[in-house]
Design a protein around this motif. Structure first.
Motif, PDB file in Angstrom:
ATOM      1  N   LEU A  65       9.220  -0.673 -35.635  1.00 24.53           N
ATOM      2  CA  LEU A  65       9.280   0.529 -34.805  1.00 24.53           C
ATOM      3  C   LEU A  65      10.671   0.773 -34.246  1.00 24.53           C
ATOM      4  N   TRP A  66      11.350  -0.300 -33.842  1.00 24.35           N
ATOM      5  CA  TRP A  66      12.677  -0.102 -33.267  1.00 24.35           C
ATOM      6  C   TRP A  66      13.648   0.469 -34.282  1.00 24.35           C
ATOM      7  N   ARG A  67      13.491   0.077 -35.547  1.00 28.87           N
ATOM      8  CA  ARG A  67      14.375   0.614 -36.578  1.00 28.87           C
ATOM      9  C   ARG A  67      14.014   2.066 -36.884  1.00 28.87           C
ATOM     10  N   GLN A  68      12.720   2.374 -36.880  1.00 31.74           N
ATOM     11  CA  GLN A  68      12.314   3.770 -37.072  1.00 31.74           C
ATOM     12  C   GLN A  68      12.870   4.644 -35.955  1.00 31.74           C
ATOM     13  N   TYR A  69      12.778   4.129 -34.719  1.00 29.68           N
ATOM     14  CA  TYR A  69      13.261   4.911 -33.575  1.00 29.68           C
ATOM     15  C   TYR A  69      14.761   5.141 -33.652  1.00 29.68           C
ATOM     16  N   LEU A  70      15.522   4.101 -33.915  1.00 26.80           N
ATOM     17  CA  LEU A  70      16.979   4.244 -33.974  1.00 26.80           C
ATOM     18  C   LEU A  70      17.393   5.186 -35.092  1.00 26.80           C
ATOM     19  N   GLY A  71      16.714   5.086 -36.226  1.00 27.65           N
ATOM     20  CA  GLY A  71      17.028   6.000 -37.329  1.00 27.65           C
ATOM     21  C   GLY A  71      16.743   7.440 -36.969  1.00 27.65           C
ATOM     22  N   TRP A  72      15.598   7.670 -36.307  1.00 25.82           N
ATOM     23  CA  TRP A  72      15.250   9.035 -35.909  1.00 25.82           C
ATOM     24  C   TRP A  72      16.212   9.554 -34.841  1.00 25.82           C
ATOM     25  N   LEU A  73      16.550   8.692 -33.866  1.00 27.56           N
ATOM     26  CA  LEU A  73      17.452   9.111 -32.791  1.00 27.56           C
ATOM     27  C   LEU A  73      18.836   9.437 -33.332  1.00 27.56           C
ATOM     28  N   PHE A  74      19.358   8.599 -34.217  1.00 27.57           N
ATOM     29  CA  PHE A  74      20.681   8.842 -34.781  1.00 27.57           C
ATOM     30  C   PHE A  74      20.703  10.156 -35.562  1.00 27.57           C
ATOM     31  N   ALA A  76      18.637  12.706 -35.114  1.00 27.74           N
ATOM     32  CA  ALA A  76      18.415  13.819 -34.189  1.00 27.74           C
ATOM     33  C   ALA A  76      19.693  14.196 -33.462  1.00 27.74           C
ATOM     34  N   MET A  77      20.497  13.209 -33.089  1.00 28.48           N
ATOM     35  CA  MET A  77      21.756  13.495 -32.405  1.00 28.48           C
ATOM     36  C   MET A  77      22.749  14.209 -33.309  1.00 28.48           C
ATOM     37  N   GLY A  79      21.630  16.582 -35.411  1.00 19.74           N
ATOM     38  CA  GLY A  79      20.985  17.834 -35.785  1.00 19.74           C
ATOM     39  C   GLY A  79      19.978  17.735 -36.902  1.00 19.74           C
ATOM     40  N   ASP A  80      19.672  16.523 -37.346  1.00 14.23           N
ATOM     41  CA  ASP A  80      18.691  16.335 -38.414  1.00 14.23           C
ATOM     42  C   ASP A  80      17.403  15.802 -37.801  1.00 14.23           C
ATOM     43  N   LEU A  81      16.381  16.640 -37.739  1.00  8.12           N
ATOM     44  CA  LEU A  81      15.094  16.250 -37.154  1.00  8.12           C
ATOM     45  C   LEU A  81      14.076  15.893 -38.228  1.00  8.12           C
ATOM     46  N   SER A  82      14.551  15.479 -39.390  1.00  7.20           N
ATOM     47  CA  SER A  82      13.703  15.054 -40.498  1.00  7.20           C
ATOM     48  C   SER A  82      13.049  16.275 -41.156  1.00  7.20           C
ATOM     49  N   THR A  83      12.050  16.030 -41.987  1.00 10.41           N
ATOM     50  CA  THR A  83      11.354  17.089 -42.701  1.00 10.41           C
ATOM     51  C   THR A  83       9.856  16.981 -42.454  1.00 10.41           C
ATOM     52  N   SER A  84       9.179  18.086 -42.617  1.00  8.47           N
ATOM     53  CA  SER A  84       7.741  18.111 -42.409  1.00  8.47           C
ATOM     54  C   SER A  84       7.029  17.293 -43.479  1.00  8.47           C
ATOM     55  N   LEU A  85       6.043  16.519 -43.060  1.00 12.12           N
ATOM     56  CA  LEU A  85       5.267  15.731 -44.019  1.00 12.12           C
ATOM     57  C   LEU A  85       4.336  16.599 -44.853  1.00 12.12           C
ATOM     58  N   ILE A  86       4.000  17.769 -44.341  1.00  5.85           N
ATOM     59  CA  ILE A  86       3.043  18.643 -45.019  1.00  5.85           C
ATOM     60  C   ILE A  86       3.737  19.653 -45.916  1.00  5.85           C
TER      61      ILE A  86
END
Length: 317
Positions: A65-74, A76-77, A79-86
């Protein structure tokens, strides 16, 4: 901008950083508590365990989880908020497409709250314990007690379905058709403004009563200044910090209340996006949307803080 204001802005930005980090931790952590596996939703009802595990690996859900969080936070900072799963679309595009609809009704509600709440509060403060004061306080109490979504349904039934003056549901682009956008946003804004109007009127009444009873105002009366000048030029200036703070709180509460209002009026905004995505276990959409809304709230609080220091330099001391 003066040197002092630049230093003040820099210090406020430094103070905001821990709040931003804490907000991202809460956003990411709460979503981990939601039951269900996004990989299983994507794979389908009859998918094998191997297929689900493969999708979890592709999405990075098998990492700590900590690696998922850091990857998402980095991301997001940057401007990349990932992509929709659907849908597979970038989350930023999904949010930016719906955000103007939400901000339009929120800003409309805020303007209505200020334009109605301020005169009501001043009127009640200048007629303390009179029938006018009791009427205003009663209206304010009802505004706080009555749910926004219920009031919204009443507005739809009377003004949209009954009289046909406004559209019942949906939204329009403010940039493509401003008139249609305003017509679609009118009733939702009125429904959202009810609570904000009541809060501004109540808080302004209390603050103004204290100011009007001060020695400073009695001196102005002794000098022969008219009541209107004392009220608008001197009294309102003295309660400007309180009023500004209340306006900031009203904006934040109104932004949070849009979920129910967007459901009532079927508005394709960020509120309905969060609800739909949460139902579909589309966690990147939920995370990205809530992250953007939290950043808006933090930015609003920072702006209010800076404006307060401009109006009264003693605030930052």
């Amino acid at each position: 901008m003066t040197k002092r204001q630049i230093v003040l802005l820099a210090s406020r930005l430094v103070q905001v950083l821990p709040v931003v980090v804490l907000a991202t931790v809460v956003i990411f952590g709460l979503l981990q508590l939601v039951p269900g596996d996004p990989a299983a939703v994507i794979a389908g009802e009859y998918a094998t365990a191997e297929r689900i595990a493969e999708i979890r690996h592709q999405l990075g859900l098998d990492q700590p989880l900590w690696r998922q969080y850091l990857g998402w936070l980095f991301a997001a900072m940057h401007g990349d908020l990932s992509t929709s799963l659907i849908t597979g679309q970038p989350v930023v595009e999904e949010v930016l497409r719906r955000l103007p609809n939400t901000l339009l009704i929120v800003c409309g509600a805020l303007m209505l709250s200020i334009s109605v709440g301020v005169p009501l509060g001043l009127t009640a403060a200048t007629h303390v314990d009179s029938p006018v004061d009791r009427v205003v306080t009663t209206i304010a109490s009802l505004g706080v007690a009555v749910p926004n979504f219920w009031f919204g349904m009443i507005l739809v039934g009377f003004f949209a379905l009954g009289l046909g003056l406004f559209p019942t549901t949906g939204a329009a682009s403010l940039f493509q058709d401003p008139r249609a956008a305003v017509m679609h946003a009118a009733l939702p804004s009125v429904a959202l403004a009810m609570g904000g109007t009541a809060e501004i009127a109540r808080q302004l009444r209390s603050a103004m009563i204290e100011v009007l009873g001060s020695q400073y105002v009695r001196t102005l009366h002794a000098k022969g200044l008219p009541q209107s000048s004392i009220l608008w030029r001197h009294g309102l200036k003295n309660v400007s910090l309180t009023l500004l703070t209340v306006i900031g709180l009203v904006f934040n509460r109104t932004l949070g209340a849009t979920v129910a209002i967007e459901a009532v009026f079927a508005i394709p905004g960020t509120g309905t996006l969060v609800v739909t995505s949460a139902t579909n276990k589309d966690f990147p959409i939920v995370q990205g949307t809530v992250f953007v809304l939290v950043m808006i709230v933090i930015g609003c609080n920072l702006l209010i803080d800076l404006l307060c220091t401009v109006l009264d330099p003693r605030v930052d001391k």
